[in-house]
Write a protein that holds these residues in place. Structure first.
Motif, mmCIF file in Angstrom:
data_model
loop_
_atom_site.group_PDB
_atom_site.id
_atom_site.type_symbol
_atom_site.label_atom_id
_atom_site.label_comp_id
_atom_site.label_asym_id
_atom_site.label_seq_id
_atom_site.Cartn_x
_atom_site.Cartn_y
_atom_site.Cartn_z
ATOM 1 N N ARG A 36 35.494 58.833 39.743
ATOM 2 C CA ARG A 36 35.236 57.925 41.021
ATOM 3 C C ARG A 36 34.344 57.150 40.607
ATOM 4 O O ARG A 36 34.848 55.207 40.332
ATOM 5 N N ARG A 37 33.631 56.820 39.476
ATOM 6 C CA ARG A 37 33.236 55.829 38.040
ATOM 7 C C ARG A 37 34.225 54.735 37.185
ATOM 8 O O ARG A 37 34.202 53.326 37.543
ATOM 9 N N LEU A 38 35.336 55.581 36.721
ATOM 10 C CA LEU A 38 36.153 55.330 36.350
ATOM 11 C C LEU A 38 37.240 54.422 37.070
ATOM 12 O O LEU A 38 37.378 52.824 36.929
ATOM 13 N N TRP A 39 37.058 54.759 38.442
ATOM 14 C CA TRP A 39 38.596 54.410 39.428
ATOM 15 C C TRP A 39 37.250 52.832 40.016
ATOM 16 O O TRP A 39 38.081 51.986 40.349
ATOM 17 N N THR A 40 35.758 53.204 40.114
ATOM 18 C CA THR A 40 35.019 52.278 40.748
ATOM 19 C C THR A 40 35.237 50.776 39.448
ATOM 20 O O THR A 40 36.026 49.572 39.995
ATOM 21 N N ILE A 41 35.389 50.996 38.411
ATOM 22 C CA ILE A 41 35.942 49.801 37.303
ATOM 23 C C ILE A 41 36.860 49.621 37.347
ATOM 24 O O ILE A 41 37.430 48.392 36.898
ATOM 25 N N PHE A 42 37.847 50.147 37.459
ATOM 26 C CA PHE A 42 40.041 49.914 37.634
ATOM 27 C C PHE A 42 39.274 48.841 38.476
ATOM 28 O O PHE A 42 40.290 47.816 39.097
ATOM 29 N N ILE A 43 38.719 49.894 40.238
ATOM 30 C CA ILE A 43 39.266 48.222 41.638
ATOM 31 C C ILE A 43 38.270 47.138 41.386
ATOM 32 O O ILE A 43 38.601 46.091 41.430
ATOM 33 N N SER A 44 36.939 47.106 40.525
ATOM 34 C CA SER A 44 36.521 46.596 40.239
ATOM 35 C C SER A 44 37.240 44.831 39.696
ATOM 36 O O SER A 44 36.705 43.950 39.787
ATOM 37 N N ALA A 45 37.630 45.837 38.753
ATOM 38 C CA ALA A 45 38.628 44.529 37.652
ATOM 39 C C ALA A 45 39.025 44.298 38.169
ATOM 40 O O ALA A 45 39.802 42.404 37.705
ATOM 41 N N ALA A 46 40.392 44.765 38.824
ATOM 42 C CA ALA A 46 41.686 44.089 39.938
ATOM 43 C C ALA A 46 41.204 43.379 40.854
ATOM 44 O O ALA A 46 41.948 42.603 41.070
ATOM 45 N N GLU A 47 39.488 42.782 41.128
ATOM 46 C CA GLU A 47 39.187 42.310 42.612
ATOM 47 C C GLU A 47 38.627 41.291 41.597
ATOM 48 O O GLU A 47 38.188 40.300 42.270
ATOM 49 N N SER A 48 38.594 41.098 40.758
ATOM 50 C CA SER A 48 38.050 39.772 39.930
ATOM 51 C C SER A 48 38.996 38.871 39.421
ATOM 52 O O SER A 48 40.136 38.554 39.424
ATOM 53 N N SER A 49 38.835 37.886 39.894
ATOM 54 C CA SER A 49 39.212 36.582 40.157
ATOM 55 C C SER A 49 39.904 36.288 38.591
ATOM 56 O O SER A 49 40.636 35.385 38.185
ATOM 57 N N GLU A 50 38.936 36.741 37.676
ATOM 58 C CA GLU A 50 39.290 36.423 35.858
ATOM 59 C C GLU A 50 40.646 37.089 35.615
ATOM 60 O O GLU A 50 40.428 37.121 34.051
ATOM 61 N N ASN A 51 40.565 38.589 36.391
ATOM 62 C CA ASN A 51 42.504 39.275 36.181
ATOM 63 C C ASN A 51 43.060 38.505 36.058
ATOM 64 O O ASN A 51 43.468 38.035 36.616
ATOM 65 N N PRO A 52 43.866 38.436 34.733
ATOM 66 C CA PRO A 52 45.107 37.432 34.652
ATOM 67 C C PRO A 52 46.541 38.551 34.996
ATOM 68 O O PRO A 52 46.936 38.004 34.618
ATOM 69 N N GLN A 53 46.528 39.978 35.335
ATOM 70 C CA GLN A 53 47.459 39.837 35.955
ATOM 71 C C GLN A 53 48.182 39.924 37.438
ATOM 72 O O GLN A 53 46.807 39.549 37.904
ATOM 73 N N PRO A 54 49.230 39.493 37.814
ATOM 74 C CA PRO A 54 49.740 38.861 38.770
ATOM 75 C C PRO A 54 49.196 40.068 40.147
ATOM 76 O O PRO A 54 48.331 41.197 40.176
#
Length: 121
Positions: free
Chosen positions: A55-73
């Protein structure tokens, strides 16, 4: 930054690229979950620790995915967030009504994503 995110950040600087670190973390979580599934004797401390780590690992992934600074499409970020929400839902279901068969989707998701990150998909 959360304690888990700080630990993840420290590890990523010491051991490889972000993709390699993410793949390693996903495989570690999958192994913990698989160990619980293989040695199932009902809900125990190992189950709770494995679910918490995942859960902690996926919380990090979700937070990164939601970040406006994330360069991914945006499509990739949405897919990661959607998978993360499924992982969270499956985790809650496992905690509410423990059943080793509920671990299979979590293990499969982590292994498949790790393979993709490692270029083996």
């Amino acid at each position: 930054m959360s304690h888990a995110a700080q630990a993840y950040s420290r590890t990523s600087h010491a051991t490889g690229t972000a993709r390699e670190i993410e793949a390693q973390a996903l495989l570690k979580a999958a192994k913990q979950l698989r160990d619980v599934q293989t040695n199932w004797a009902g809900p125990d401390t190992n189950m709770h620790k494995a679910l918490l780590f995942n859960r902690r690992l996926w919380t990090i992934f979700i937070s990164a995915a939601e970040s406006s600074e994330n360069p991914q499409p945006i499509e990739i970020r949405q897919n990661i967030a959607n998978i993360g929400m499924f992982v969270m839902k499956q985790t809650v279901e496992m905690q509410m009504a423990p059943d080793p068969s509920k671990l299979k989707p979590l293990i499969d998701i982590n292994c498949n994503l790790a393979a993709g990150l490692a270029g083996k998909a």
